[in-house]
Write an enzyme that holds these catalytic residues in place. Structure first.
Site, PDB file in Angstrom:
ATOM      1  CG  ASP A  75      44.348  46.920  47.034  1.00 49.38           C
ATOM      2  OD1 ASP A  75      43.176  46.917  47.451  1.00 49.38           O
ATOM      3  OD2 ASP A  75      45.313  47.341  47.703  1.00 49.38           O
ATOM      4  CG  ASP A  77      42.797  52.160  50.290  1.00 48.29           C
ATOM      5  OD1 ASP A  77      42.772  53.349  49.939  1.00 48.29           O
ATOM      6  OD2 ASP A  77      41.793  51.553  50.717  1.00 48.29           O
ATOM      7  CD  GLU A  84      46.089  50.926  53.144  1.00 49.85           C
ATOM      8  OE1 GLU A  84      44.889  50.749  53.408  1.00 49.85           O
ATOM      9  OE2 GLU A  84      46.745  50.167  52.408  1.00 49.85           O
ATOM     10  NE  ARG A 120      41.002  48.202  58.842  1.00 49.69           N
ATOM     11  CZ  ARG A 120      41.435  48.094  57.596  1.00 49.69           C
ATOM     12  NH1 ARG A 120      42.360  48.924  57.148  1.00 49.69           N
ATOM     13  NH2 ARG A 120      40.938  47.173  56.780  1.00 49.69           N
ATOM     14  CB  SER A 164      38.940  48.805  46.942  1.00 53.38           C
ATOM     15  OG  SER A 164      39.351  49.298  48.193  1.00 53.38           O
ATOM     16  N   GLY A 165      38.949  46.519  49.187  1.00 58.98           N
ATOM     17  CA  GLY A 165      38.346  46.255  50.487  1.00 58.98           C
ATOM     18  C   GLY A 165      38.006  47.543  51.197  1.00 58.98           C
ATOM     19  CE  LYS A 209      40.424  43.815  47.633  1.00 56.68           C
ATOM     20  NZ  LYS A 209      41.805  44.341  47.660  1.00 56.68           N
ATOM     21  CG  ASP A 232      49.018  46.852  49.307  1.00 57.24           C
ATOM     22  OD1 ASP A 232      49.301  47.321  50.422  1.00 57.24           O
ATOM     23  OD2 ASP A 232      47.853  46.837  48.867  1.00 57.24           O
ATOM     24  CG  ASN A 235      42.893  42.920  51.406  1.00 60.51           C
ATOM     25  OD1 ASN A 235      44.062  43.281  51.405  1.00 60.51           O
ATOM     26  ND2 ASN A 235      41.915  43.711  51.024  1.00 60.51           N
TER      27      ASN A 235
END
Length: 276
Positions: A75, A77, A84, A120, A164-165, A209, A232, A235
């Site tokens: 991942d 962030d 983040e 967001r 990554s998201g 992912k 972490d 997701n």
């Protein structure tokens, strides 16, 4: 099994105490922050002892070696990066508290990642795209031990991937900077040099992912057990489930519950110490 102990400070007294609890027959030094207790047996007292002593612990099969791994997927962030990125972008709009609150809900698994990212990203509408470069230049920093882990991975011929998201603006730059083999993330929609508050195409979240990882895995002809996934947040659980070894890195409780190993005290170089 071998018991790997890691911490920013590892005292001899702690090593002896844990060795006694685990009925280990030897203590071997891996690095100044990592030690191997050989022929160890699990005890219910070990997690509590390590928690209070600020030590990471992991029971690893002696035959498991880093050279058996062919792909490490991370991942971005709060895993590969110590920030983040979307929260840092929000800071440019003076809306960091609102965005951070949604981020935290997501990492805890309280709302879906897709809903979270949509909400967001919408809050970022109207921001000039130059702010993204400003965040990258001024605020992006790697997690401790990241470069050391990646250097060792390359020496072992292991492919590396950031999944990554977050946004491709950052993953592509990180991929180039660190010499990663693969990168995938979401694409921000930009019109007239400003963020529209939308994401282009289907959002890469928990299931996304997992799908991307499976595609890369199949293309490389790899088996599930040849992959390490590090994350972490909630997701990340999809890609972690598609990997033979999953590592929760300074992660939320829900991630630690599902991971093969957890690292809470040391940096990302702790990953390679598990299989030294």
């Amino acid at each position: 099994m071998n018991l790997i102990l890691q911490g920013l400070e590892v005292n001899n007294s702690d090593l002896r105490s844990v060795a006694k609890l685990a009925h280990a027959d030897g203590i071997e030094r891996i690095t100044g922050q990592a030690f191997r207790l050989t022929n160890a047996t699990y005890s219910n007292d070990i997690p509590e002892y390590c928690l209070h002593s600020e030590l990471d612990f992991a029971f690893v099969k002696p035959e498991q070696k880093l050279s058996d791994i062919k792909l490490i997927v991370m991942d971005m962030d709060s895993t590969l990066l110590a920030i983040e990125s979307i929260d840092e972008i929000a800071d440019m709009q003076n809306i960091r508290p609102e965005v951070s609150a949604i981020t935290l809900q997501t990492m805890r698994g309280e709302i879906s990642f897709e809903e979270s990212l949509t909400r967001r990203t919408w809050l970022l509408r109207g921001l000039h795209q130059d702010a993204l470069q400003k965040v990258y230049d001024e605020r992006v920093r790697l997690s401790p031990g990241a470069e050391k882990m990646l250097q060792q991975a390359k020496r072992c011929g292991i492919k590396t991937m950031v999944l990554s998201g977050g946004f491709t603006f950052f993953t592509e730059r990180i991929k180039e900077k660190l010499g990663l083999d693969f990168a995938a993330a979401n694409v921000l929609e930009i019109e007239n040099n400003k963020l529209t508050g939308k994401v282009v195409g289907e959002i890469i979240g928990r299931e996304g992912k997992a799908q991307v990882l499976k595609q890369v895995r199949d293309n490389l002809g790899l088996k599930r057990e040849q992959i390490i996934a590090i994350g972490d947040g909630a997701n990340d659980l999809g890609m972690m489930a598609e990997s033979g070894i999953s590592i929760a890195y300074h992660a939320k409780p829900i991630v630690q519950q599902h991971a093969t190993y957890s690292i809470n005290c040391v940096g990302l170089d702790g990953v390679i110490n598990l299989f030294a």
